[in-house]
Structure formats: structure tokens, C-alpha cells
Design a protein around this motif. Structure first.
Motif, short mmCIF file in Angstrom:
data_model
loop_
_atom_site.label_atom_id
_atom_site.label_comp_id
_atom_site.label_asym_id
_atom_site.label_seq_id
_atom_site.Cartn_x
_atom_site.Cartn_y
_atom_site.Cartn_z
N ARG A 203 0.83 -1.21 0.00
CA ARG A 203 0.00 0.00 0.00
C ARG A 203 0.87 1.26 0.00
O ARG A 203 1.76 1.41 0.84
CB ARG A 203 -0.92 0.00 1.21
CG ARG A 203 -2.03 1.04 1.13
CD ARG A 203 -3.05 0.86 2.23
NE ARG A 203 -3.74 -0.41 2.16
CZ ARG A 203 -4.73 -0.69 1.31
NH1 ARG A 203 -5.14 0.24 0.46
NH2 ARG A 203 -5.31 -1.87 1.32
N GLY A 204 0.65 2.13 -0.97
CA GLY A 204 1.40 3.38 -1.05
C GLY A 204 2.84 3.20 -1.49
O GLY A 204 3.65 4.12 -1.40
N ASN A 205 3.17 2.02 -2.01
CA ASN A 205 4.55 1.72 -2.42
C ASN A 205 4.68 1.90 -3.93
O ASN A 205 4.38 0.99 -4.72
CB ASN A 205 4.90 0.28 -2.00
CG ASN A 205 6.36 -0.05 -2.22
OD1 ASN A 205 7.04 0.54 -3.06
ND2 ASN A 205 6.86 -1.04 -1.47
N GLU A 206 5.12 3.08 -4.35
CA GLU A 206 5.23 3.40 -5.78
C GLU A 206 6.26 2.54 -6.47
O GLU A 206 6.11 2.16 -7.64
CB GLU A 206 5.56 4.89 -5.96
CG GLU A 206 4.38 5.83 -5.77
CD GLU A 206 3.25 5.55 -6.75
OE1 GLU A 206 3.52 5.31 -7.94
OE2 GLU A 206 2.07 5.57 -6.32
N GLU A 207 7.33 2.22 -5.76
CA GLU A 207 8.39 1.38 -6.35
C GLU A 207 7.85 0.00 -6.70
O GLU A 207 8.07 -0.52 -7.81
CB GLU A 207 9.57 1.25 -5.37
CG GLU A 207 10.74 0.47 -5.97
CD GLU A 207 11.84 0.17 -4.97
OE1 GLU A 207 12.91 -0.28 -5.40
OE2 GLU A 207 11.63 0.37 -3.75
N ALA A 208 7.10 -0.62 -5.76
CA ALA A 208 6.53 -1.95 -6.00
C ALA A 208 5.54 -1.90 -7.17
O ALA A 208 5.52 -2.79 -8.03
CB ALA A 208 5.85 -2.47 -4.74
N LYS A 209 4.73 -0.84 -7.20
CA LYS A 209 3.75 -0.68 -8.29
C LYS A 209 4.46 -0.63 -9.64
O LYS A 209 4.06 -1.30 -10.60
CB LYS A 209 2.93 0.59 -8.06
CG LYS A 209 1.90 0.87 -9.16
CD LYS A 209 1.06 2.08 -8.78
CE LYS A 209 0.06 2.41 -9.88
NZ LYS A 209 0.54 3.38 -10.84
N LYS A 210 5.55 0.13 -9.72
CA LYS A 210 6.30 0.25 -10.99
C LYS A 210 6.95 -1.08 -11.36
O LYS A 210 6.98 -1.48 -12.53
CB LYS A 210 7.35 1.34 -10.87
CG LYS A 210 8.09 1.56 -12.20
CD LYS A 210 8.96 2.78 -12.20
CE LYS A 210 9.53 3.08 -13.58
NZ LYS A 210 9.93 1.91 -14.36
#
Length: 306
Positions: A70-77
């Protein structure tokens, strides 16, 4: 061209499903699992079961272990860069936020017949409740806890003596096959909404859940079947009771009274019913045959096991 699968899972239940995907026509492009954790008295940093499997097999699959999604932009990318066609989730240990659910269809393999037993311990819960059947549900994930539409169900009959380890093993195999069936037929499956009126939840198991008494033989035996792997069942004195069979459910006895001493087991009475016990383990000691234990404690017939 084979479909690209991102897999998210942590314990051996997930590993069994992961292996089935490895042997299929689908391409696993990445693995998300929980971070390594310190284990045992020496707090040795230990990888999750599925990561250990990948390392032992020298698999050339990228492994990601974010503390949170949750809220982890690096993981999303990282997930977007893998370009998955599907995200398969099995006992991952984190709820997926909407920004990840929107990347690709997310399919969860949950070890219960949803909407029964949403949550962390569905296999143990089905044993605790003495259910005749359990099973695995493949479902489309949404933001709620195990609340998405059902894609497929597979049943497992619970035998009278089935313990949690056997149930885990059988359900893992069922889940592995159901994963492939769901993926193979995904375009033709009409998802079914869960019946909210039938929803029940189960919690994460804590060590203290293993505490038992000799009130009801059947209830103690069901706890043993559910918790024999962890945390086990134990008395207030922390004496662990292992290798238990339900002897009968009707007799009326004093709690913990030793009713019979046989060659390799004892029969212990409950206020309702009695149990056959083969192994006992005192706190900080090795497990031992129940006969040897009661001899060491100078207990005999009519003595109270505490």
C-alpha cells in the motif's frame, strides 16, 4: 504466446501452486513474497518457503520482498514493468491495494469454500468446526478481504482423523490444479458474486489459542486436529498433549483423570468423553511416550493429569 503470470505467495501452500505453474504453459515473470524473517532462538534470518524453493532450484525468476504494498510506488512500478497478464495470489500475507488490483486480473486461491471463512486461518477453522467438507475457491480479487467474485470451487471431504498438515497438503494440490483450470478457462468463466448473508471470518492464530482443558473430549480433539502443526495443544501447566485420538464422547468423568494405562497409550477422562493420548511433552523437555511420562511423575489409574 504464453500468458505472463506474476505470482504472489509465501508459505508451502503457495509453493505447491507455484510449482504447478512452473510445469504449465504459463510464463512466471516474477515472484512477490514476504521479507526474510529471524527464526528460532538464534534469530537466524530465514527466507519464506517459496523463496527458499526458488534458490534451491536456481530459478531465474526475479524475487521482490517489499515490506508493504500500500502506497509503495516502487513496487507498483516493478509490477507494471513485468507486464503481467494475470496476478496469482496464494497466502501472500498482504492485502493488495487498488492501484495493484488495476494492473491485471488478480486471482486469489483461498483455502475455504467462500464466503465461509474469509481471513487468515480457513483450514484450521474448518477442522475446529468439525465440517464435513472444506475446499479451495479461486476468486477475482477486490479491495475487501476475500470478498471478490467466485471463479471456481473444488471440494475436499474431511475425514474424521484428518489433521491440519494433511488438510494443508491435500488443499495445496487441489489449489494448484484449480489455478490452471481457472486460467485455462478464464475467458469463458462467468464470475459469481458471494452471498453476503453466508459470510463468516476467521482470525490469525496465536500461541494462546492452543490452551485446552479436559472439559469436553470432542472439543479438545478438534482443537488438536486444527492446531497440531502450530501452536499445538497444551494445558495450563504448559504440558503439551500430542498424538491424540478421540476415544468416546459420552462418558462422565473427573477432568484429567487417568482411566486406563495401556502398553503405549493412556486414556484420560474429560467431564464429557475421553481421549487416547500417546505422547506428552513437559515444558522445555523432549516429547516422550505418555506411559514413560506418567511413570516418571508417579501417576497411576485415577490420578489427575495436570
Amino acid at each position: 504466446m504464453s500468458k505472463r503470470i506474476l505470482f504472489m505467495g509465501t508459505p508451502d501452500y503457495a509453493t505447491t501452486i507455484f510449482k504447478e505453474l512452473l510445469d504449465s504453459n504459463y510464463e512466471i515473470v516474477g515472484l512477490f513474497t514476504q521479507p526474510d524473517k529471524p527464526v528460532g532462538r538464534k534469530q537466524v534470518l530465514t527466507p519464506p518457503h517459496i523463496k527458499q524453493f526458488c534458490l534451491e532450484q536456481n530459478l531465474n525468476i526475479p524475487i521482490f520482498q517489499p515490506l508493504k504494498l500500500r502506497g509503495n510506488e516502487e513496487a507498483k512500478k516493478q509490477i507494471e514493468d513485468l507486464k503481467p497478464d494475470f496476478i496469482i495470489v496464494a497466502a501472500y500475507g498482504q492485502i493488495l491495494p487498488k492501484e495493484i488490483l488495476d494492473i491485471a486480473p488478480c486471482i486469489n486461491l483461498h483455502a475455504s469454500l467462500l464466503p465461509k471463512y474469509r481471513g487468515a486461518s480457513p483450514i484450521q477453522e474448518s477442522l475446529l468446526n468439525d465440517d464435513f467438507y472444506t475446499g479451495v475457491t479461486s476468486m477475482l480479487m477486490e479491495e475487501g478481504l476475500d470478498s471478490g467474485d467466485i471463479l471456481g470451487l473444488q471440494y475436499l471431504k474431511i475425514t474424521p482423523t484428518m489433521e491440519v498438515s494433511e488438510a494443508f497438503e491435500k488443499l495445496s494440490s487441489i489449489a494448484a490444479k484449480l489455478t490452471i483450470t481457472t486460467l485455462d478457462n478464464f475467458e469463458n468463466i462467468k464470475p459469481i458474486k458471494q452471498n453476503e448473508a453466508e459470510v463468516s471470518f476467521c482470525k490469525k492464530i496465536k500461541k494462546e489459542d492452543g490452551l485446552v482443558n479436559f472439559l469436553d473430549a470432542k472439543k479438545l480433539y478438534l482443537k488438536y486436529k486444527a492446531y497440531s502443526f502450530w501452536p499445538g495443544v497444551f494445558l495450563e501447566s504448559e504440558l503439551k498433549i500430542k498424538d491424540i485420538e478421540l476415544n468416546e464422547e459420552k462418558s462422565v468423568n473427573n477432568q484429567g483423570q487417568i482411566l486406563e494405562i495401556n502398553s503405549d497409550f493412556i486414556i484420560v477422562g474429560c467431564e464429557k468423553g475421553s481421549l487416547k493420548i500417546r505422547t506428552l511433552q513437559a515444558p522445555s523437555k523432549k516429547a516422550m511416550n505418555a506411559i514413560d511420562y506418567i511413570r516418571g511423575q508417579r501417576l497411576e489409574i485415577d490420578s489427575i493429569l495436570i
